[in-house]
Design a protein around this motif. Structure first.
Motif, PDB file in Angstrom:
ATOM      1  N   VAL A 275      90.404  47.670  55.666  1.00 34.96           N
ATOM      2  CA  VAL A 275      90.039  47.678  55.154  1.00 34.96           C
ATOM      3  C   VAL A 275      89.344  46.715  55.268  1.00 34.96           C
ATOM      4  O   VAL A 275      88.901  45.373  55.554  1.00 34.96           O
ATOM      5  N   PHE A 276      87.539  47.469  55.657  1.00 39.40           N
ATOM      6  CA  PHE A 276      86.668  47.036  56.588  1.00 39.40           C
ATOM      7  C   PHE A 276      85.543  46.258  54.536  1.00 39.40           C
ATOM      8  O   PHE A 276      86.370  47.249  53.290  1.00 39.40           O
ATOM      9  N   ASP A 277      85.083  45.304  54.099  1.00 41.55           N
ATOM     10  CA  ASP A 277      84.249  45.093  53.005  1.00 41.55           C
ATOM     11  C   ASP A 277      82.650  45.643  52.317  1.00 41.55           C
ATOM     12  O   ASP A 277      82.957  46.358  51.262  1.00 41.55           O
ATOM     13  N   ASP A 278      83.322  46.654  53.180  1.00 43.72           N
ATOM     14  CA  ASP A 278      82.066  47.735  53.072  1.00 43.72           C
ATOM     15  C   ASP A 278      82.946  48.907  52.379  1.00 43.72           C
ATOM     16  O   ASP A 278      81.992  50.315  52.312  1.00 43.72           O
ATOM     17  N   ALA A 279      83.763  49.489  52.357  1.00 42.32           N
ATOM     18  CA  ALA A 279      84.337  50.270  51.928  1.00 42.32           C
ATOM     19  C   ALA A 279      84.434  50.637  50.392  1.00 42.32           C
ATOM     20  O   ALA A 279      83.892  50.008  49.967  1.00 42.32           O
ATOM     21  N   ASP A 280      84.699  52.065  50.769  1.00 46.08           N
ATOM     22  CA  ASP A 280      84.817  52.311  48.481  1.00 46.08           C
ATOM     23  C   ASP A 280      86.287  51.685  48.364  1.00 46.08           C
ATOM     24  O   ASP A 280      87.436  52.240  49.179  1.00 46.08           O
ATOM     25  N   TYR A 428      94.252  53.859  60.071  1.00 46.01           N
ATOM     26  CA  TYR A 428      94.580  54.251  58.419  1.00 46.01           C
ATOM     27  C   TYR A 428      93.068  53.259  58.588  1.00 46.01           C
ATOM     28  O   TYR A 428      92.956  52.280  58.549  1.00 46.01           O
ATOM     29  N   VAL A 429      91.118  53.958  58.518  1.00 42.80           N
ATOM     30  CA  VAL A 429      90.595  52.890  58.940  1.00 42.80           C
ATOM     31  C   VAL A 429      89.384  52.884  57.300  1.00 42.80           C
ATOM     32  O   VAL A 429      89.343  53.946  57.248  1.00 42.80           O
ATOM     33  N   ASP A 433      80.560  52.529  57.533  1.00 44.27           N
ATOM     34  CA  ASP A 433      79.591  52.356  58.648  1.00 44.27           C
ATOM     35  C   ASP A 433      79.493  53.226  59.761  1.00 44.27           C
ATOM     36  O   ASP A 433      81.022  53.206  59.896  1.00 44.27           O
ATOM     37  N   LEU A 434      78.863  54.071  59.304  1.00 44.94           N
ATOM     38  CA  LEU A 434      79.653  55.821  60.914  1.00 44.94           C
ATOM     39  C   LEU A 434      79.067  55.044  61.677  1.00 44.94           C
ATOM     40  O   LEU A 434      80.533  55.427  62.888  1.00 44.94           O
ATOM     41  N   THR A 435      78.745  54.300  62.612  1.00 46.78           N
ATOM     42  CA  THR A 435      79.072  54.199  63.615  1.00 46.78           C
ATOM     43  C   THR A 435      79.972  53.044  63.851  1.00 46.78           C
ATOM     44  O   THR A 435      80.801  53.060  64.930  1.00 46.78           O
ATOM     45  N   ARG A 436      80.656  52.314  63.078  1.00 45.49           N
ATOM     46  CA  ARG A 436      81.621  51.803  62.803  1.00 45.49           C
ATOM     47  C   ARG A 436      82.686  52.141  63.338  1.00 45.49           C
ATOM     48  O   ARG A 436      84.455  52.358  64.201  1.00 45.49           O
ATOM     49  N   ALA A 437      82.933  53.163  62.381  1.00 50.18           N
ATOM     50  CA  ALA A 437      84.356  54.013  62.261  1.00 50.18           C
ATOM     51  C   ALA A 437      84.487  55.184  64.010  1.00 50.18           C
ATOM     52  O   ALA A 437      85.273  55.119  64.334  1.00 50.18           O
ATOM     53  N   LEU A 438      83.115  55.255  64.606  1.00 50.28           N
ATOM     54  CA  LEU A 438      83.624  56.065  65.175  1.00 50.28           C
ATOM     55  C   LEU A 438      84.142  54.690  66.627  1.00 50.28           C
ATOM     56  O   LEU A 438      85.036  55.580  67.465  1.00 50.28           O
ATOM     57  N   ARG A 439      83.061  54.381  66.835  1.00 50.78           N
ATOM     58  CA  ARG A 439      83.985  52.907  67.787  1.00 50.78           C
ATOM     59  C   ARG A 439      84.938  52.715  67.887  1.00 50.78           C
ATOM     60  O   ARG A 439      86.006  52.606  68.687  1.00 50.78           O
ATOM     61  N   PHE A 440      85.023  51.931  65.847  1.00 46.72           N
ATOM     62  CA  PHE A 440      86.988  51.789  65.657  1.00 46.72           C
ATOM     63  C   PHE A 440      87.998  52.366  66.721  1.00 46.72           C
ATOM     64  O   PHE A 440      88.813  52.226  67.433  1.00 46.72           O
ATOM     65  N   ILE A 449      94.598  59.046  63.144  1.00 51.97           N
ATOM     66  CA  ILE A 449      94.033  58.310  62.700  1.00 51.97           C
ATOM     67  C   ILE A 449      93.027  58.391  61.371  1.00 51.97           C
ATOM     68  O   ILE A 449      92.615  60.297  61.811  1.00 51.97           O
ATOM     69  N   TRP A 450      93.481  58.403  60.744  1.00 48.40           N
ATOM     70  CA  TRP A 450      92.384  59.578  59.199  1.00 48.40           C
ATOM     71  C   TRP A 450      91.193  57.696  58.287  1.00 48.40           C
ATOM     72  O   TRP A 450      91.889  56.598  59.060  1.00 48.40           O
TER      73      TRP A 450
END
Ligand code: NAD
Length: 503
Positions: A275-280, A428-429, A433-440, A449-450
């Motif tokens: 869980v990153f701090d920019d998430a819902d 689960y991520v 941040d779309l770019t981070r999601a792709l990179r991660f 992965i969801w």
């Protein structure tokens, strides 16, 4: 809505038929006790009461079942696809017709809460319908033309296969493995888990009633080390589809070596939810709680490690603790219950042993960490905070309602912790941040992965894990890669030059 009392009355009616003879095997269309006459008892985790005796099959029963599966194989393989499809659809219809019986028996036998198990039968039926639709295309191949040859490929079923299943959601998992095997044209010997034999027997009866020819589906109950082992060693069995612990998978690989068994393994997991701090954060909280505490935490895809960014960790953990303390633990047949008892004393002892282990290793007990009641195998949903990645609660699969929270500061650190495990089933991520999601997700070591979601199954997608979480994939056409052999045939297009020796 039905009440606990209604459900108990209905359950009693459904169980009466198991009481006189217990659960027997089904071999070549015949219901029989174990050849040795031996039985073992299956008990309910709710109150430890014996439900009924179960045939304790061994090598002799497996031999009879494997021979029946081998004898039934040619006719089942060659049955026209439309006819085979019809039988699989009939199985799905009959599963739906007995959905209530299946759900109540499953809950009583395994301790799973009815709110989740009421859909288990429907999901099982869906597995049969999905693979019924694929029967007609199962043998399809490719045309790979070369200058001199028309090369075509086709697929043929591998032969009789052994299916070995675990005790967590046993009904759904059995249909998930058996439906594609039958759709491919294989015959099967099913060895269900000894802790949860009820719904496997119902399923085999349904298949028989649906008109599946005798010997196509054989059921042998018994313990892993005797019936299970004999199945993996039997020369007539061409492949083993196994769902269970990684350690057992490794044993099966050794046991199957002499007969060169093909294996498909769906094994354990220690899956991260990051869980990153920019998430819902509200949705992330709901999903994290659902993925570890639903199904009593006895779920291979459970998010048993919470990786939470430091900037939001205090707030997120506070909300988490509040919710975990409010989870309703209770009788699995009570519609209000969210978490039921663990399957068996053996498993209860394993799960509760981690309460001390975590404390010894320096984690903080933030919720639960104790038994609930003094009868049955109930435990309070448990949360450990302040954990670090090398602690045993962060490394070992506990397979119960126990969540381990670990804090991280940077994306790089989150990735290192997420991948720091022998397992690689799901991840689960949560980030916007779309770019981070792709990179991660690109760097995560997991088979599934969801992103911004809990585990939502879609049958055409591949299901399976990497590292110690498995070998092979189920779902869609991937299931046929395991249950079928590829065959290549080259047809000469003309008079191409053939090298002439001794001419
Ligand atoms: P388990 O490995 O103890 O038993 C699974 C089955 O294997 C049982 O039927 C058992 O009788 C049989 N078995 C045991 N020893 C055997 C042997 N030597 N030879 C042949 N068969 C043998 O697993 P379990 O405790 O029943 O189930 C929980 C495990 O299953 C967890 O690790 C969980 O993660 C895993 N699981 C994985 C998935 C997945 O899709 N990856 C799904 C569900 C469960």
């Amino acid at each position: 809505m039905t009440t606990l009392t209604d459900n108990l009355t209905k359950l009693d009616g459904y169980l009466t038929r198991f009481r006189p003879h217990g659960i027997q095997n089904l071999i070549g269309g015949e219901t029989r006790p174990a050849a040795s006459g031996a039985v073992f008892d299956t008990a309910s985790p709710v109150d430890e009461s014996v439900i009924c005796p179960v045939a304790r099959g061994g090598a002799e029963d497996i031999d009879a079942a494997a021979k029946a599966a081998a004898a039934a194989f040619p006719a089942w393989r060659d049955m026209p696809a439309a006819k085979r499809k019809k039988i699989l659809i009939r199985i799905a219809d009959l599963i739906e017709a007995r959905a209530e019986e299946i759900a109540l028996c499953e809950c009583w036998d395994t301790g799973q809460a009815l709110r989740f198990m009421s859909k288990a039968a429907l999901r099982g039926a869906e597995n049969f319908r999905f693979f019924a639709d694929k029967v007609a295309s199962a043998r399809d191949g490719q045309n790979l033309r070369s200058p001199t040859l028309m090369n075509v490929t086709t697929r043929v079923p591998i032969g009789p296969v052994g299916v070995i299943t675990p005790w967590n959601t046993p009904f759904m998992l059995s249909t998930w493995k058996i439906a594609p095997a039958l759709a491919a044209g294989c015959t099967i010997v099913h060895k269900p888990a000894e802790f949860s034999p009820l719904t496997a027997r119902i399923l085999a009866e349904i298949a028989q009633e649906a008109g599946l020819p005798d010997g196509v589906w054989n059921l042998v109950n018994g313990l892993g080390e005797d019936a299970g082992r004999a199945l993996t060693e039997h020369p007539a069995i061409k492949a083993i589809a196994f769902v269970g612990e990684s350690r057992t998978g490794s044993m099966i690989m050794k046991q199957g070596a002499d007969t060169l068994k093909r294996v498909h393994f769906e094994l354990g997991g220690k899956n991260p939810v990051v869980v990153f701090d920019d998430a819902d954060l509200d949705r992330a909280l709901d999903a994290a709680i659902f993925m570890i505490y639903s199904l009593n935490g006895e779920r291979c895809t459970s998010s048993s490690r919470l990786l939470v960014q430091e900037t939001i960790a205090d707030h997120f953990e506070a909300k988490l603790i509040e919710r975990v303390n409010r989870i309703k633990v209770g009788h699995p047949l009570d519609p209000e219950t969210e978490v039921g008892p663990l399957i068996h004393k053996v498993h209860f002892d394993k799960v509760t042993s981690y309460f001390d282990t975590a404390k010894q290793d320096g984690a903080t007990l933030a919720a639960g960490g104790c038994r609930e009641g003094d009868q049955g195998w109930f435990v309070r949903p448990t949360l450990f905070t302040g954990a670090t990645t090398r602690m045993r609660v962060a490394q070992e699969e506990i397979f119960g309602p126990v969540l381990t929270a670990i804090r991280f500061s940077t994306e790089a650190e989150a990735l290192r912790i997420a991948n720091d495990t022998q397992y690689g089933l799901t991840a689960y991520v949560w980030t916007n941040d779309l770019t981070r999601a792709l990179r991660f997700t690109d760097a995560l070591e997991a088979g599934m992965i969801w992103v911004n979601s809990e585990n939502v199954r879609h049958l055409p997608t591949p299901f399976g894990g990497v590292k110690a979480s498995g070998i092979g994939r189920d779902g869609g056409d991937w299931s046929f890669d395991f249950y079928m052999e590829q065959k290549h045939i080259g047809f000469a297009l003309g008079q191409h030059k053939i090298p002439r020796l001794g001419a």
